[in-house]
Scaffold this active site. Structure first.
Site, PDB file in Angstrom:
ATOM      1  N   TYR A   1      23.342  18.285   5.490  1.00  0.00           N
ATOM      2  CA  TYR A   1      22.451  18.191   4.335  1.00  0.00           C
ATOM      3  C   TYR A   1      23.291  17.987   3.074  1.00  0.00           C
ATOM      4  O   TYR A   1      24.469  18.345   3.026  1.00  0.00           O
ATOM      5  CB  TYR A   1      21.590  19.447   4.209  1.00  0.00           C
ATOM      6  CG  TYR A   1      20.484  19.538   5.244  1.00  0.00           C
ATOM      7  CD1 TYR A   1      19.163  19.239   4.913  1.00  0.00           C
ATOM      8  CD2 TYR A   1      20.766  19.920   6.546  1.00  0.00           C
ATOM      9  CE1 TYR A   1      18.146  19.329   5.859  1.00  0.00           C
ATOM     10  CE2 TYR A   1      19.755  20.009   7.507  1.00  0.00           C
ATOM     11  CZ  TYR A   1      18.449  19.716   7.151  1.00  0.00           C
ATOM     12  OH  TYR A   1      17.440  19.797   8.099  1.00  0.00           O
ATOM     13  N   GLU A   2      22.670  17.434   2.067  1.00  0.00           N
ATOM     14  CA  GLU A   2      23.364  16.976   0.872  1.00  0.00           C
ATOM     15  C   GLU A   2      24.121  18.082   0.130  1.00  0.00           C
ATOM     16  O   GLU A   2      25.088  17.814  -0.580  1.00  0.00           O
ATOM     17  CB  GLU A   2      22.338  16.335  -0.072  1.00  0.00           C
ATOM     18  CG  GLU A   2      22.910  15.577  -1.230  1.00  0.00           C
ATOM     19  CD  GLU A   2      21.809  14.930  -2.051  1.00  0.00           C
ATOM     20  OE1 GLU A   2      21.989  14.854  -3.271  1.00  0.00           O
ATOM     21  OE2 GLU A   2      20.783  14.513  -1.479  1.00  0.00           O
ATOM     22  N   SER A   3      23.696  19.315   0.303  1.00  0.00           N
ATOM     23  CA  SER A   3      24.346  20.425  -0.389  1.00  0.00           C
ATOM     24  C   SER A   3      25.722  20.750   0.173  1.00  0.00           C
ATOM     25  O   SER A   3      26.445  21.583  -0.386  1.00  0.00           O
ATOM     26  CB  SER A   3      23.462  21.669  -0.327  1.00  0.00           C
ATOM     27  OG  SER A   3      23.078  21.928   1.012  1.00  0.00           O
TER      28      SER A   3
END
Length: 267
Positions: free
Chosen positions: A55-57
């Site tokens: 995920y982008e985080s």
């Protein structure tokens, strides 16, 4: 709602399950929030247990018990193999060519797989301001392949998007290559009515499979461009009992968790 071999399912369930089937255990998948996240986690919980979800985080190898509300949801970090800084995520993992599948959603989509998630209407005076691109523009150009999932509507599937957030195949043909983008771009579109793939030459999305009970007329009535259908048009296999149970259990846990009940976590 459809009924096949005594299994009743909604078109949205068919969309999510059809999307999940496109993923394999050896995929490294950059996951978008919403429908892409549901599809990726159904795949992980069924036929692709070794898939790596990112995920982008910065969470790598995450295995959430419930679907995250956002990329900052603590569930992602708690269940990840590791969490890295966002610059490392983009520079080393994404731009380094280590992502096999970028899984994205869209507010507006055109027939060449270009995505708008920025504004509806004129940019300076929009009718609707959307969440924006986030990391999607980079995912769309740096992932080896891009899969897109969305519910069909004439409002969402348009002849011309209002804003270019994420580059698909541009004007079609070899537009990506002419711009020096060496990844494949959008190679699969899964909607609540059908499965689409780009034409090998023009790159225009073409319907290759209709979901059970769906007609060509339904697909055209919910699309803003003239739809092309493959000569050998398939029917998408109906969800299995395992696929439906996995998706529904995941959604039930998610709903309970987001309502703050004790049922939100699996025992």
């Amino acid at each position: 709602m459809s009924d096949t071999t005594n299994r009743v399912f909604t078109l949205n369930e068919m969309m999510t399950i059809a999307a999940s089937r496109a993923l394999k255990s050896d995929d490294v998948c950059f996951v978008g929030i919403g429908a892409p996240s549901a599809a990726c986690n159904v795949a992980r919980l069924t036929h692709a247990p070794d898939i790596t979800l990112i995920y982008e985080s910065g969470t790598i190898g995450t295995a959430p018990d419930v679907l995250p509300l956002s990329i900052g949801d603590g569930e992602l970090c708690e269940t990840a193999v590791t969490t890295v800084a966002v610059p490392e995520m983009f520079r080393y993992w994404l731009q380094g060519g280590r992502i096999s599948i970028g899984f994205l959603g869209a507010a507006q989509l055109d027939k060449f797989g270009n995505i708008n998630t920025t504004v509806i209407g004129d940019y300076a005076h929009p009718r609707t301001r959307l969440p924006g691109g986030g990391g999607a523009p980079e995912i769309a150009t740096s992932s080896r392949h891009v899969y897109i999932t969305m519910a069909q509507s004439k409002r969402g599937m348009v002849e011309k998007i209002d804003f270019f957030t994420s580059f698909g195949h541009g004007e079609g043909g070899d537009h990506r290559q002419r711009l020096g983008i060496d990844t494949a771009g959008p190679t699969l579109l899964i909607t609540d009515l059908a499965i689409w793939k780009p034409d090998p030459v023009t790159k225009e999305f073409t319907v290759v499979s209709l979901h059970p009970g769906v007609t060509r007329e339904q697909v055209q009535a919910t699309c803003g461009w003239v739809v092309r259908f493959a000569e050998a048009l398939d029917e998408t296999p109906a969800p299995t009992e395992l696929e439906l149970k996995t998706l529904r259990d995941l959604q039930a846990r998610t709903k309970a968790a987001h309502q703050g009940t004790a049922k939100g976590k699996a025992a």
